[in-house]
Scaffold this active site. Structure first.
Site, PDB file in Angstrom:
ATOM      1  N   ALA A   1       0.873  -1.169   0.000  1.00  0.00           N
ATOM      2  CA  ALA A   1       0.000   0.000   0.000  1.00  0.00           C
ATOM      3  C   ALA A   1       0.914   1.223   0.000  1.00  0.00           C
ATOM      4  CB  ALA A   1      -0.877  -0.026   1.243  1.00  0.00           C
TER       5      ALA A   1
ATOM      6  N   GLY B   1       0.567  -4.858   0.964  1.00  0.00           N
ATOM      7  CA  GLY B   1      -0.629  -4.865   0.118  1.00  0.00           C
ATOM      8  C   GLY B   1      -0.383  -5.531  -1.229  1.00  0.00           C
TER       9      GLY B   1
ATOM     10  N   GLU C   1      -0.843  -9.060  -0.654  1.00  0.00           N
ATOM     11  CA  GLU C   1      -2.265  -9.271  -0.351  1.00  0.00           C
ATOM     12  C   GLU C   1      -3.116  -9.244  -1.626  1.00  0.00           C
ATOM     13  OE1 GLU C   1      -1.937  -6.149   2.692  1.00  0.00           O
ATOM     14  OE2 GLU C   1      -2.921  -7.541   4.052  1.00  0.00           O
TER      15      GLU C   1
ATOM     16  N   GLU D   1       4.616  -5.109   7.160  1.00  0.00           N
ATOM     17  CA  GLU D   1       3.932  -3.964   7.778  1.00  0.00           C
ATOM     18  C   GLU D   1       4.344  -3.739   9.223  1.00  0.00           C
ATOM     19  OE1 GLU D   1       2.439  -6.386   5.999  1.00  0.00           O
ATOM     20  OE2 GLU D   1       0.809  -5.575   4.760  1.00  0.00           O
TER      21      GLU D   1
HETATM   22  N1  CO8 Z   1       4.610   3.135  -0.630  1.00  0.00           N
HETATM   23  C1  CO8 Z   1       5.017   4.286  -1.191  1.00  0.00           C
HETATM   24  N2  CO8 Z   1       6.185   4.405  -1.863  1.00  0.00           N
HETATM   25  C2  CO8 Z   1       6.954   3.310  -1.975  1.00  0.00           C
HETATM   26  C3  CO8 Z   1       6.578   2.072  -1.419  1.00  0.00           C
HETATM   27  C4  CO8 Z   1       5.334   2.000  -0.722  1.00  0.00           C
HETATM   28  N3  CO8 Z   1       4.875   0.861  -0.202  1.00  0.00           N
HETATM   29  N4  CO8 Z   1       7.555   1.171  -1.675  1.00  0.00           N
HETATM   30  C5  CO8 Z   1       8.501   1.820  -2.375  1.00  0.00           C
HETATM   31  N5  CO8 Z   1       8.146   3.100  -2.558  1.00  0.00           N
HETATM   32  C6  CO8 Z   1       8.869   4.163  -3.249  1.00  0.00           C
HETATM   33  C7  CO8 Z   1      10.072   4.636  -2.441  1.00  0.00           C
HETATM   34  O1  CO8 Z   1       9.663   5.575  -1.486  1.00  0.00           O
HETATM   35  C8  CO8 Z   1      10.946   5.216  -3.520  1.00  0.00           C
HETATM   36  O2  CO8 Z   1      10.447   6.490  -3.875  1.00  0.00           O
HETATM   37  P1  CO8 Z   1      11.446   7.783  -3.934  1.00  0.00           P
HETATM   38  O3  CO8 Z   1      12.360   7.452  -5.061  1.00  0.00           O
HETATM   39  O4  CO8 Z   1      10.513   8.923  -4.181  1.00  0.00           O
HETATM   40  O5  CO8 Z   1      12.147   7.809  -2.615  1.00  0.00           O
HETATM   41  C9  CO8 Z   1      10.707   4.299  -4.719  1.00  0.00           C
HETATM   42  O6  CO8 Z   1       9.465   3.643  -4.445  1.00  0.00           O
HETATM   43  C10 CO8 Z   1      11.763   3.240  -4.891  1.00  0.00           C
HETATM   44  O7  CO8 Z   1      11.893   2.542  -3.664  1.00  0.00           O
HETATM   45  P2  CO8 Z   1      13.310   2.268  -2.963  1.00  0.00           P
HETATM   46  O8  CO8 Z   1      14.281   3.367  -3.275  1.00  0.00           O
HETATM   47  O9  CO8 Z   1      13.043   1.964  -1.520  1.00  0.00           O
HETATM   48  O10 CO8 Z   1      13.772   0.939  -3.747  1.00  0.00           O
HETATM   49  P3  CO8 Z   1      14.763  -0.194  -3.209  1.00  0.00           P
HETATM   50  O11 CO8 Z   1      15.050  -1.047  -4.395  1.00  0.00           O
HETATM   51  O12 CO8 Z   1      15.903   0.398  -2.458  1.00  0.00           O
HETATM   52  O13 CO8 Z   1      13.894  -1.045  -2.152  1.00  0.00           O
HETATM   53  C11 CO8 Z   1      11.886  -2.170  -1.330  1.00  0.00           C
HETATM   54  C12 CO8 Z   1      12.766  -1.793  -2.569  1.00  0.00           C
HETATM   55  C13 CO8 Z   1      12.648  -3.175  -0.465  1.00  0.00           C
HETATM   56  C14 CO8 Z   1      10.617  -2.821  -1.886  1.00  0.00           C
HETATM   57  C15 CO8 Z   1      11.548  -0.906  -0.517  1.00  0.00           C
HETATM   58  O14 CO8 Z   1      11.047   0.084  -1.391  1.00  0.00           O
HETATM   59  C16 CO8 Z   1      10.537  -1.130   0.571  1.00  0.00           C
HETATM   60  O15 CO8 Z   1      10.864  -1.676   1.617  1.00  0.00           O
HETATM   61  N6  CO8 Z   1       9.271  -0.666   0.358  1.00  0.00           N
HETATM   62  C17 CO8 Z   1       8.234  -0.722   1.349  1.00  0.00           C
HETATM   63  C18 CO8 Z   1       7.728  -2.122   1.516  1.00  0.00           C
HETATM   64  C19 CO8 Z   1       6.639  -2.130   2.561  1.00  0.00           C
HETATM   65  O16 CO8 Z   1       6.858  -1.832   3.725  1.00  0.00           O
HETATM   66  N7  CO8 Z   1       5.444  -2.490   2.136  1.00  0.00           N
HETATM   67  C20 CO8 Z   1       4.312  -2.542   3.012  1.00  0.00           C
HETATM   68  C21 CO8 Z   1       3.572  -1.271   2.917  1.00  0.00           C
HETATM   69  S1  CO8 Z   1       2.290  -1.150   4.129  1.00  0.00           S
HETATM   70  C22 CO8 Z   1       1.039  -2.053   3.502  1.00  0.00           C
HETATM   71  O17 CO8 Z   1       1.078  -2.563   2.429  1.00  0.00           O
HETATM   72  C23 CO8 Z   1      -0.126  -2.166   4.413  1.00  0.00           C
HETATM   73  C24 CO8 Z   1      -1.308  -2.793   3.716  1.00  0.00           C
HETATM   74  C25 CO8 Z   1      -2.458  -2.802   4.598  1.00  0.00           C
HETATM   75  C26 CO8 Z   1      -2.839  -1.464   5.066  1.00  0.00           C
HETATM   76  C27 CO8 Z   1      -4.272  -1.531   5.387  1.00  0.00           C
HETATM   77  C28 CO8 Z   1      -4.739  -0.309   6.090  1.00  0.00           C
HETATM   78  C29 CO8 Z   1      -6.221  -0.448   6.459  1.00  0.00           C
END
Ligand code: CO8
Length: 258
Positions: free
Chosen positions: A66, A109, A112, A132
């Site tokens: 998400a 997400g 999911e 998460e």
């Molecule tokens: N949301 C928003 N932006 C994201 C996300 C995300 N989930 N994942 C990556 N991005 C963005 C980064 O911020 C970055 O943007 P910018 O260049 O502007 O800084 C761009 O994508 C590239 O990402 P990275 O530079 O981090 O790329 P890497 O190759 O270094 O790393 C990863 C890749 C390992 C995938 C890393 O991006 C990461 O850990 N991402 C987050 C993963 C995560 O925590 N996902 C879970 C999110 S929470 C969720 O899904 C909850 C669902 C349920 C919620 C329900 C609520 C009711």
């Protein structure tokens, strides 16, 4: 077909290929993605020329979760008050099959949504996780439930509590994905598999999908009963007559969807 900002949508004969397309955010799922995807899925379900869909992302990420930036400033009243993410339930009500073709990250997400699809074909580069907890939250789109049903409590609990990712080989062993294919062949393989499904009798496709999904919601006895009733009902279709006659006459079936 309408054009979308966060999705690429293409019809390949009877297969609708939907590609998540927010490369700069690794296909993070925000409200716009959800709204556009629901629009596509409604049209897909209603279009008699379309039999199966494939949902895919990029080589690097199916979806990295998400959209954290969208959620960051929200409080309880916003999330609970608007029943944040409840819209994804509509995605799971699509009656025709959807195959998730996952390469790279399917996190939070992203994992999911892949699990909301009917089955997952994984590239050898796929990585699944529910990280998460590292953000101070938990799965919120069904991950704690669907992952546990798919891979069992031990792995699901470990993944939710540690945020550890599962690679494609482990995901296949654990039953999260149906098959692994080389990354370069993923989308073609998924489209071909979808074409195989789209060539099946459409009412039988819906019935098979419905009865497998019922296995997650009922006792064994109720599920078996549900299956038998739908099986009986399929004998009221033209395609059952055609399918069995075609078998006896040693020729391919010619389906009417009736
Ligand atoms: N949301 C928003 N932006 C994201 C996300 C995300 N989930 N994942 C990556 N991005 C963005 C980064 O911020 C970055 O943007 P910018 O260049 O502007 O800084 C761009 O994508 C590239 O990402 P990275 O530079 O981090 O790329 P890497 O190759 O270094 O790393 C990863 C890749 C390992 C995938 C890393 O991006 C990461 O850990 N991402 C987050 C993963 C995560 O925590 N996902 C879970 C999110 S929470 C969720 O899904 C909850 C669902 C349920 C919620 C329900 C609520 C009711």
């Amino acid at each position: 077909m309408s054009s979308y900002e966060t999705l690429l949508v293409e019809q390949r004969s009877a297969v609708t290929l939907v590609t998540l397309n927010r490369p700069k955010a690794l296909n993070a799922l925000n409200a716009q993605v959800l709204n556009e995807l629901l629009d596509v899925m409604r049209a897909f379900d209603a279009d008699p020329s379309q039999g199966c869909a494939v949902l895919t992302g990029s080589e690097k990420a199916f979806a990295a979760g998400a959209d954290i930036k969208e959620m960051q400033a929200q409080g309880f009243a916003d999330m609970y008050g608007h029943d944040f993410f409840a819209g994804w339930d509509s995605f799971t009500r699509t009656r025709k099959p959807i195959i998730a073709a996952v390469a790279g990250y399917a996190l939070g997400g992203g994992c999911e949504v892949a699990m909301m699809c009917d089955f997952i074909l994984a590239a050898d580069t796929a990585k699944f996780g529910q990280p998460e907890i590292k953000l101070g939250v938990s799965p919120g789109m069904g991950g704690s439930q669907r992952l546990t049903r798919a891979v069992g409590k031990a792995k699901a609990m470990e993944m939710c509590l540690t945020g550890r990712m599962m690679d494609a080989a482990e995901a296949e062993r654990a039953g999260l994905v149906s098959r692994i294919v080389p990354a370069a062949e993923l989308v073609e393989e998924a489209v071909q598999t979808a074409a195989t499904i789209a060539a099946m009798p459409p009412l039988a496709v819906k019935a098979n999908k419905e009865m497998v999904n019922v296995a997650f919601e009922t006792t064994l006895a109720q599920g078996v009963q549900f299956e038998r009733r739908l099986f009986h009902a399929l004998f009221g279709t033209e395609d059952q007559k055609e399918g069995m006659t075609a078998f006896v006459e040693k020729r391919p079936g010619n389906w009417t969807g009736r």
